[in-house]
Design an enzyme around this catalytic site. Structure first.
Site, mmCIF file in Angstrom:
data_model
loop_
_atom_site.group_PDB
_atom_site.id
_atom_site.type_symbol
_atom_site.label_atom_id
_atom_site.label_comp_id
_atom_site.label_asym_id
_atom_site.label_seq_id
_atom_site.Cartn_x
_atom_site.Cartn_y
_atom_site.Cartn_z
ATOM 1 N N HIS A 237 5.451 -1.277 7.032
ATOM 2 C CA HIS A 237 6.472 -2.308 7.188
ATOM 3 C C HIS A 237 7.682 -2.055 6.292
ATOM 4 O O HIS A 237 8.667 -2.781 6.354
ATOM 5 C CB HIS A 237 5.890 -3.711 6.922
ATOM 6 C CG HIS A 237 5.467 -3.968 5.527
ATOM 7 N ND1 HIS A 237 4.161 -3.942 5.111
ATOM 8 C CD2 HIS A 237 6.188 -4.272 4.429
ATOM 9 C CE1 HIS A 237 4.099 -4.230 3.824
ATOM 10 N NE2 HIS A 237 5.324 -4.438 3.395
ATOM 11 N N ASP A 265 -0.513 -0.719 9.422
ATOM 12 C CA ASP A 265 0.500 -0.883 8.377
ATOM 13 C C ASP A 265 0.504 0.360 7.504
ATOM 14 O O ASP A 265 0.128 0.321 6.345
ATOM 15 C CB ASP A 265 0.234 -2.147 7.553
ATOM 16 C CG ASP A 265 1.437 -2.512 6.702
ATOM 17 O OD1 ASP A 265 2.483 -1.846 6.830
ATOM 18 O OD2 ASP A 265 1.332 -3.438 5.882
ATOM 19 N N GLY A 345 7.434 -6.334 -3.968
ATOM 20 C CA GLY A 345 7.768 -4.980 -4.370
ATOM 21 C C GLY A 345 6.548 -4.094 -4.502
ATOM 22 O O GLY A 345 6.648 -2.877 -4.606
ATOM 23 N N SER A 347 4.308 -3.617 -2.174
ATOM 24 C CA SER A 347 3.952 -3.053 -0.869
ATOM 25 C C SER A 347 3.957 -1.537 -0.903
ATOM 26 O O SER A 347 4.884 -0.911 -1.422
ATOM 27 C CB SER A 347 4.939 -3.525 0.199
ATOM 28 O OG SER A 347 4.562 -4.758 0.730
ATOM 29 N N SER A 362 -0.834 -3.579 1.592
ATOM 30 C CA SER A 362 -0.226 -4.084 2.814
ATOM 31 C C SER A 362 0.376 -5.469 2.588
ATOM 32 O O SER A 362 1.562 -5.667 2.758
ATOM 33 C CB SER A 362 -1.266 -4.144 3.931
ATOM 34 O OG SER A 362 -0.736 -4.778 5.062
#
Length: 395
Positions: A237, A265, A345, A347, A362
């Site tokens: 993403h 993802d 942040g 991710s 994720s």
């Protein structure tokens, strides 16, 4: 300045999470060359965890240093044993998990498992329990539920080997919603289902641009996951194929070569322009970096730690595998749920058990002040999908 750039180039190839309080799932993918198979743990290394990881386990799991070291060793043995006993159990396999109190793998078998099978699994070092439904039956139930369209008040569902059922998570404030009640009714019709209430809906952990963090694409900041030969894996993403990636100093790192979100993802980014990859998890200058030696899958119940550009080191336990998470952007499948916290942040950052890479961040709910849950995309799935080779330390 060049020296600083080189230092951050190394850091950029480490596993790091960046979290967002309003973000959700991220698929991690990586840039690499040759095809890869999951890496097994090295038995030669006497110290599979850095001081920093051990300190985080002590803080977040309430362990002493000796207990943390013992748990990592026991979890490592369980990760090696789990696929072996599953093969032994065959169609009678009903799930397995790590029992933290006993420090052993527990294996559930259906009532028709033979005495010989039970004895063989016990002799291999696992505890044996009897369960009504096989793992194959429960996986089939989950697959039927995956075909349903879930309303926002349903946050996800997964097979729970301990409960020997499929657990459907419903957001507390939405449990009386007509669409939620209708979904739960249809899920129950698919097979053995247990409903659990959760505090909040999941969201991804990407964040707006903040200076000094690992990488940026457009106005999004995310974290690097694990190094692979030729690049790194991160959350899907965070960027689409062809999107350019910049480092901490604004210089060009590489390009998203593959990305999938939702449904998955994960993504991978090729690395060049003077940046390179190393098999470590970032220690943020306050703790030693953690070496990555393989990607053996930690069973449910194992400890797991993550390193992120926003919230740094935090640990928890593996709560579920192969979970379908219902984000606002769409459902993402085959995620692993943990009790570790994350923030905006984080991710794309790394999840690791001992020295074994587990996956990339994720999404989730909550934060590191009040707690919450976080999901990661398993790294082995990403390696297989893109034919990548995990960068591991072999010394």
């Amino acid at each position: 300045m060049r020296r600083r750039r080189l230092t951050h180039a190394v850091l950029a190839s480490l596993l790091v999470l960046g979290g967002s309080s309003a973000a959700g799932t991220i698929p991690a993918a990586a840039a690499g060359s040759s095809a890869s198979t999951p890496s097994a743990p090295s038995t030669a290394d006497p110290k599979p965890a850095s001081d920093g990881l051990l300190a985080a386990m002590q803080r977040d799991l309430g362990l002493t240093r000796r207990q943390a070291e013992a748990r990592i060793a026991a979890e490592r043995a369980a990760a090696v044993l789990a696929p072996q006993v599953r093969r032994t159990a065959g169609e009678t396999f009903a799930g397995s998990w790590f029992d933290a109190e006993r420090g052993r793998l527990t294996v559930a078998l259906t009532p028709d498992a033979t005495t010989g099978t039970r004895r063989a699994i016990g002799a291999a070092g696992a505890d044996v329990r009897t369960a009504e439904h096989s793992a194959r039956q429960l996986d089939a139930v989950k697959t039927r539920i995956d075909r349903l369209s879930a309303p926002p008040g349903v946050s996800g569902w997964h097979v729970d080997p301990v409960a020997n059922a499929v657990v459907v998570d419903v957001v507390r404030e939405d449990r009386s919603d007509n669409d939620v009640r209708r979904f739960v009714s249809r899920a129950r019709a698919a097979g053995p289902v247990t409903v659990r209430t959760v505090a909040a809906a999941p969201r991804t952990f990407a964040a707006g641009t903040v200076g000094g963090d690992p990488y940026y694409t457009g106005n999004v900041r995310c974290s690097i996951g694990f190094s692979v030969h030729g690049g790194f894996v991160t959350a899907g993403h965070c960027g689409r194929p062809g999107a350019g990636v910049s480092g901490w100093d604004g210089s060009f790192i590489g390009t998203f070569q593959g990305s999938s979100f939702p449904d998955n993802d994960y993504a991978w980014v090729s690395v060049g322009s003077g940046w390179w990859t190393v098999p470590v998890v970032l220690g943020w200058g306050t703790v030693p970096d953690q070496l990555v030696r393989g990607s053996a899958v930690a069973p449910v119940g194992s400890s797991v730690c993550r390193s992120g550009s926003t919230s740094h080191w935090h640990c928890g336990t593996v709560l579920a595998t192969n979970e379908t998470v219902n984000y606002s952007q769409g459902a993402v499948h085959q995620l692993t749920k943990t009790s570790a916290c994350a923030e905006p942040g984080d991710s794309g950052g790394s999840f690791i058990t001992g020295d074994q890479a587990q996956g990339v961040t994720s999404g989730g709910w909550g934060n590191c002040a009040g707690g919450g849950e976080t999901w990661f995309q398993p790294v082995n799935e990403i390696l297989t999908r893109y034919g990548l080779t995990l960068h591991t330390y072999t010394g």
